[in-house]
Design a protein around this motif. Structure first.
Motif, short mmCIF file in Angstrom:
data_model
loop_
_atom_site.label_atom_id
_atom_site.label_comp_id
_atom_site.label_asym_id
_atom_site.label_seq_id
_atom_site.Cartn_x
_atom_site.Cartn_y
_atom_site.Cartn_z
N GLN A 239 0.83 -1.21 0.00
CA GLN A 239 0.00 0.00 0.00
C GLN A 239 0.86 1.26 0.00
O GLN A 239 0.60 2.21 -0.74
N GLU A 240 1.92 1.25 0.83
CA GLU A 240 2.80 2.43 0.93
C GLU A 240 3.52 2.65 -0.40
O GLU A 240 3.63 3.78 -0.89
N LYS A 241 4.03 1.56 -0.98
CA LYS A 241 4.83 1.69 -2.20
C LYS A 241 3.96 2.08 -3.40
O LYS A 241 4.40 2.85 -4.25
N LEU A 242 2.71 1.58 -3.45
CA LEU A 242 1.85 1.96 -4.57
C LEU A 242 1.45 3.44 -4.45
O LEU A 242 1.33 4.14 -5.45
N MET A 243 1.30 3.90 -3.22
CA MET A 243 0.98 5.31 -3.02
C MET A 243 2.13 6.18 -3.55
O MET A 243 1.90 7.22 -4.18
N MET A 244 3.36 5.75 -3.31
CA MET A 244 4.52 6.52 -3.81
C MET A 244 4.71 6.33 -5.31
O MET A 244 5.14 7.26 -6.00
N ALA A 245 4.39 5.15 -5.83
CA ALA A 245 4.47 4.93 -7.28
C ALA A 245 3.51 5.88 -7.99
O ALA A 245 3.84 6.49 -9.01
N SER A 246 2.31 6.03 -7.43
CA SER A 246 1.31 6.93 -7.99
C SER A 246 1.83 8.37 -8.02
O SER A 246 1.71 9.08 -9.02
N TRP A 247 2.44 8.78 -6.92
CA TRP A 247 2.98 10.14 -6.81
C TRP A 247 4.08 10.36 -7.86
O TRP A 247 4.05 11.33 -8.61
N HIS A 248 5.02 9.43 -7.91
CA HIS A 248 6.15 9.58 -8.85
C HIS A 248 5.68 9.44 -10.30
O HIS A 248 6.19 10.14 -11.18
N GLY A 249 4.72 8.55 -10.53
CA GLY A 249 4.17 8.40 -11.88
C GLY A 249 3.50 9.69 -12.35
O GLY A 249 3.66 10.11 -13.50
N GLY A 250 2.75 10.31 -11.44
CA GLY A 250 2.11 11.59 -11.75
C GLY A 250 3.15 12.67 -12.02
O GLY A 250 3.00 13.48 -12.94
N MET A 251 4.23 12.68 -11.23
CA MET A 251 5.30 13.66 -11.43
C MET A 251 5.99 13.45 -12.77
O MET A 251 6.41 14.40 -13.42
N SER A 252 6.12 12.19 -13.19
CA SER A 252 6.86 11.91 -14.43
C SER A 252 6.16 12.49 -15.65
O SER A 252 6.80 12.84 -16.63
N ILE A 253 4.81 12.59 -15.58
CA ILE A 253 4.12 13.16 -16.75
C ILE A 253 3.91 14.66 -16.63
O ILE A 253 3.46 15.29 -17.57
N ALA A 254 4.31 15.25 -15.49
CA ALA A 254 4.22 16.71 -15.37
C ALA A 254 5.08 17.38 -16.44
O ALA A 254 4.71 18.39 -17.02
N TYR A 255 6.22 16.77 -16.69
CA TYR A 255 7.16 17.37 -17.64
C TYR A 255 7.26 16.55 -18.92
O TYR A 255 8.18 16.72 -19.72
#
Length: 360
Positions: A239-255
């Motif tokens: 659960q913790e790691k998927l929450m961070m994967a979601s965050w980083h995945g969202g950040m990756s498409i910001a740019y």
């Protein structure tokens, strides 16, 4: 060369049980006793005393329960905004979205439309918003969409499915409490997690790729492989790691940008109302030609978690209906340019898209 100056979420709190700190986060932001906090909460929590008892309402604070049976619509945003304006004496102190990507996108859109004239459909596109949103907070109860960190509020409008992409869209505050994701059904967990995985595949294989996107994308991609392929994590770690994967995945498409799967799933969503996560999965299953390695891993993940995707959802569509989906997909030009380069129109055609949709 001019580089984009993107905003990020300025404040984030992470940790199991951090949801309990919500009232102390919000209280300094209250503008007056006549300026309520408005909570948009996924109606799956309507009778969830464990969650609701931890929300301290004061003065005229109000909860709206949001049905997520369908993807969020521009008309739904407009109706909420109108109701909020009619019931409040003064502009609200803030909008708090508690739920999956649909609820978070609604919260972002409502906070924008309270300070910008017109309807939500007027702002579907890139950088059309003129005024800053009111204070808004995102609290994900599902992990994978990246909605908690993105500058987009994806909405289905009368003519298109397209996000409100603007510098004013991102949340002012995000609360990442993985305990809130504990009761997500397995299929929903998989589909939303795959939204994150597919973000990463599309970003990492795209022509818009740069070191900023690649660094976040690789982190999220590796976390997804650990969670969905290795099966060695405890439930809490997952659960913790998927929450961070979601965050980083969202950040990756910001740019950078997403690609073929997202473009085509927007078509499915607009015409058939297919939910975003499962729509991405249905499409991605047939995209070996564009993302061979990603699709191979995706099929392995499906097998490990016994996921059966719906079949034949396009089997009875008319030519006109296919054309609606194809036009929605082809209008998302930045996604195609990212996926296939500047000459994408020579690679992808309406005929090609129809052949792909017919397989689904």
């Amino acid at each position: 060369m001019s580089y984009k100056n993107f905003p990020m979420v300025p404040r984030v709190i992470f940790g199991r049980g951090s949801f309990n700190q919500l009232s102390e986060i919000l209280e300094p932001k209250r503008l007056s006793i006549n300026s309520p906090f408005i909570y948009l909460i996924d109606d799956v929590f309507r009778n969830n005393d464990g969650l609701l008892s931890r929300i301290s309402l004061a003065y005229d604070d109000k909860i709206f329960y949001i049905s997520t049976k369908e993807e969020p619509k521009t008309s739904q945003v407009d109706a909420l905004v109108e109701e909020i304006i009619l019931m409040t004496k003064e502009r609200p102190s803030g909008i708090i979205g508690i739920g999956g990507g649909s609820v978070l996108d609604l919260a972002k859109a409502v906070s924008l439309l309270l300070t910008n004239d017109g309807g939500a459909k007027d702002y579907q596109g890139w950088d059309l918003v003129k005024n800053e949103a009111i204070y808004h907070v995102g609290i994900p109860t599902l992990s994978g969409t990246g909605a908690e960190v993105s500058r987009t509020a994806v909405l289905t409008g009368p003519e298109k499915k397209l996000g409100i992409n603007s510098d004013y869209t991102p949340f002012d505050q995000v609360v990442l409490d993985s305990e809130l994701t504990a009761d997500v059904p397995v299929e929903q967990w998989f589909y939303t997690g795959m939204d994150c995985f597919i973000h990463c595949v599309e970003s990492l294989n795209g022509s818009y790729l740069n070191t900023f996107s690649e660094t976040y994308g690789n982190m999220a991609y590796e976390l997804c492989k650990e969670i969905f392929l290795e099966n060695s994590l405890s439930k809490v770690e997952s659960q913790e790691k998927l929450m961070m994967a979601s965050w980083h995945g969202g950040m990756s498409i910001a740019y950078s940008q997403v690609g073929v799967a997202h473009a085509m799933s927007y078509g499915l969503s607009y015409l058939l109302g297919t939910k975003h996560g499962i729509g991405n999965c249905i499409v991605f299953d047939y995209l070996e030609e564009f993302y061979p390695e990603g699709v191979k891993l995706f099929k392995e993940m499906k097998k490990i978690h016994n996921i059966e995707l719906p079949q034949g959802i396009c089997s009875n569509l008319s030519d006109d209906e296919f054309n609606i989906m194809i036009n929605i997909a082809l209008n998302l030009e930045p996604l195609w340019e990212n996926a296939l380069g500047k000459n994408w129109k020579q690679i992808i055609s309406a005929k090609k898209l129809k052949e792909l949709y017919q397989k689904m």
